[in-house]
Design an enzyme around this catalytic site. Structure first.
Site, PDB file in Angstrom:
ATOM      1  N   THR A  13      17.626  61.131  75.907  1.00 16.43           N
ATOM      2  CA  THR A  13      17.570  62.481  75.346  1.00 16.43           C
ATOM      3  C   THR A  13      17.020  63.516  76.314  1.00 16.43           C
ATOM      4  OG1 THR A  13      17.299  61.566  73.152  1.00 16.43           O
ATOM      5  CG2 THR A  13      16.541  63.803  73.438  1.00 16.43           C
ATOM      6  N   SER A  59      19.585  52.303  74.473  1.00 17.08           N
ATOM      7  CA  SER A  59      19.949  51.175  73.605  1.00 17.08           C
ATOM      8  C   SER A  59      20.865  50.200  74.334  1.00 17.08           C
ATOM      9  CB  SER A  59      20.662  51.666  72.349  1.00 17.08           C
ATOM     10  OG  SER A  59      19.860  52.601  71.708  1.00 17.08           O
ATOM     11  N   THR A  89      13.905  56.980  75.015  1.00 22.50           N
ATOM     12  CA  THR A  89      12.672  56.489  74.398  1.00 22.50           C
ATOM     13  C   THR A  89      12.864  55.157  73.664  1.00 22.50           C
ATOM     14  OG1 THR A  89      13.110  57.785  72.409  1.00 22.50           O
ATOM     15  CG2 THR A  89      11.708  58.798  74.097  1.00 22.50           C
ATOM     16  N   ASP A  90      14.114  54.879  73.222  1.00 25.01           N
ATOM     17  CA  ASP A  90      14.317  53.733  72.330  1.00 25.01           C
ATOM     18  C   ASP A  90      13.833  52.409  72.928  1.00 25.01           C
ATOM     19  OD1 ASP A  90      15.299  55.407  70.425  1.00 25.01           O
ATOM     20  OD2 ASP A  90      17.410  54.977  70.816  1.00 25.01           O
ATOM     21  N   THR A 166       4.235  50.779  72.598  1.00 23.13           N
ATOM     22  CA  THR A 166       5.268  50.525  71.605  1.00 23.13           C
ATOM     23  C   THR A 166       5.781  51.868  71.121  1.00 23.13           C
ATOM     24  OG1 THR A 166       4.159  48.538  70.817  1.00 23.13           O
ATOM     25  CG2 THR A 166       5.597  49.603  69.247  1.00 23.13           C
ATOM     26  N   THR A 278       1.196  38.630  67.138  1.00 21.40           N
ATOM     27  CA  THR A 278       1.102  39.057  65.738  1.00 21.40           C
ATOM     28  C   THR A 278       2.081  40.178  65.417  1.00 21.40           C
ATOM     29  OG1 THR A 278      -0.324  40.042  64.047  1.00 21.40           O
ATOM     30  CG2 THR A 278      -0.878  40.556  66.328  1.00 21.40           C
ATOM     31  N   GLN A 279       2.558  40.186  64.169  1.00 18.45           N
ATOM     32  CA  GLN A 279       3.415  41.277  63.697  1.00 18.45           C
ATOM     33  C   GLN A 279       2.618  42.553  63.486  1.00 18.45           C
ATOM     34  OE1 GLN A 279       5.377  40.138  60.040  1.00 18.45           O
ATOM     35  NE2 GLN A 279       6.093  38.228  60.935  1.00 18.45           N
TER      36      GLN A 279
HETATM   37  N1  ASP Z   1      18.905  57.057  72.102  1.00 15.51           N
HETATM   38  C1  ASP Z   1      18.080  57.719  73.082  1.00 15.51           C
HETATM   39  C2  ASP Z   1      17.736  56.718  74.149  1.00 15.51           C
HETATM   40  O1  ASP Z   1      16.849  55.928  73.977  1.00 15.51           O
HETATM   41  C3  ASP Z   1      16.869  58.268  72.425  1.00 15.51           C
HETATM   42  C4  ASP Z   1      15.909  58.978  73.331  1.00 15.51           C
HETATM   43  O2  ASP Z   1      16.068  59.132  74.502  1.00 15.51           O
HETATM   44  O3  ASP Z   1      14.886  59.436  72.792  1.00 15.51           O
HETATM   45  O4  ASP Z   1      18.386  56.683  75.163  1.00 15.51           O
END
Ligand code: ASP
Length: 343
Positions: A13, A59, A89-90, A166, A278-279
């Protein structure tokens, strides 16, 4: 003293802006960074930009991308004082954790950042994240040494040890947390470094070495009430399986039923390494605390202490890639290699 920084844009993003004519999101050109953010010239840094080709939504990231990134930094290590990696961020915590394990003798800052809102959108969080990440990557102490010579992640006013992070919110700008380790720096009017929390190398002049072999012969088994013997056994019977990250309850607890412990014991006897984390978001595995944890310890499950899932998975991938025997993997899982768990 000026610092030279390499920004590596991998995708996500942060690298988007709104096209003035169409209103759609189009890629932001980081090579024109000084035109976009003229105020950067006031920092004591010289910036160069490398954009990965193709850029990817995080992703789609896979271990081969981590090896490429590690090689890219290794090949340019002597030319720059620090690196800023712009990442979606993912899966940022996975990539940043993986890199922390792949680097040996790292003595320069590698700061990951990204944003929840595209950098070219008025209300973006990306501008501050980017500018502060650059400042941190270039920061030196009184002796001229880098202030944060480890893999870190900067997001929304906080710098974290990357392998402790995380992604915890898909909505809030403060998207990342480090539940079990304090921030390496808090950013307000000034950047307040937490000197005691920062990891420093024994020597600053060793050449950077990298590992590039990551094994994907592993899986995560997350416990839930109702997990059946049929499902557990089919996961443990996956061809080539060498490692399991077992996400247990609370302080490392799991069912004591004979079928459950039997299935795990058989896998361990076959040479599969089982790592217990741990979860819970915060806190630590302590298998000796309850009967339900002690049973796991007795069959040879390794404690992951207070490691995140991201650190546990990437550490296991790194060790399964580096070591042949289950014993060697187990031994190194029990040692904090890059500050990834609390002793
Ligand atoms: N789907 C994006 C990614 O992780 C989300 C982001 O960048 O915040 O590439």
């Amino acid at each position: 003293m000026r610092s030279s920084i390499l920004i590596i844009y991998t995708g996500g993003t942060i690298g988007m802006k709104t096209d003035a004519e169409t209103g759609t999101l189009v890629p932001f050109d980081f090579s024109a960074i000084y035109e976009e953010f003229p105020s950067l010239k006031r920092l004591q840094v010289d910036i160069e930009v490398h954009t990965l080709s193709p850029v990817i939504d995080s992703s789609n990231v896979c271990p081969a991308n981590w090896a490429t990134l590690a090689e890219l930094i290794r090949d340019r290590y002597d030319r720059y004082d620090g690196f800023v990696v712009l990442h979606g961020t993912d899966t940022m915590s996975y990539t940043a954790s993986a890199l922390s394990f792949l680097f040996e003798n790292l003595a320069k800052p590698v700061v990951f950042t990204g944003s929840q809102i595209p950098i070219g959108v008025l209300r973006t969080d990306g501008r501050e994240n980017l500018i502060t990440a650059i400042e941190i990557a270039g920061a030196r102490d009184a002796g001229g040494r880098p202030r944060v010579p480890e893999v870190s992640l900067y997001f929304q006013n906080r710098l974290f040890r990357a392998n402790r992070t995380t992604k915890r919110s898909a909505e809030e700008l403060s998207a990342f947390r480090s539940f079990n380790y304090p921030p390496l720096a808090d950013v307000g009017v000034n950047i307040a470094y937490n000197e005691a929390a920062i990891r420093r190398p024994a020597r600053y002049d060793e050449p950077l070495r990298i590992a590039t072999t990551l094994s994907d012969d592993l899986c995560i088994v997350k416990l839930f009430p109702g997990l059946s013997e049929r499902m557990l056994r089919s996961m443990l019977a996956a061809p080539g399986l060498r490692g399991v990250v077992l996400e247990t309850y609370g302080a490392g607890n799991a069912p004591t039923s004979a079928w459950f412990l039997g299935a795990l014991r058989e896998a361990i006897e076959r040479g599969v390494v089982v790592l217990n984390i741990t979860q819970c978001k915060g806190g630590c595995v302590a298998m000796e605390l309850y009967e339900t944890g002690l049973r796991l310890q007795r069959i040879g499950v390794v404690s992951g202490r207070d490691m995140t899932t991201e650190a546990a998975v990437t550490k296991m991938m790194y060790l399964l890639g580096a070591e042949r025997s289950a014993e060697a993997v187990k031994k190194r899982l029990e040692i904090p290699l890059r500050g990834e768990f609390t002793r």
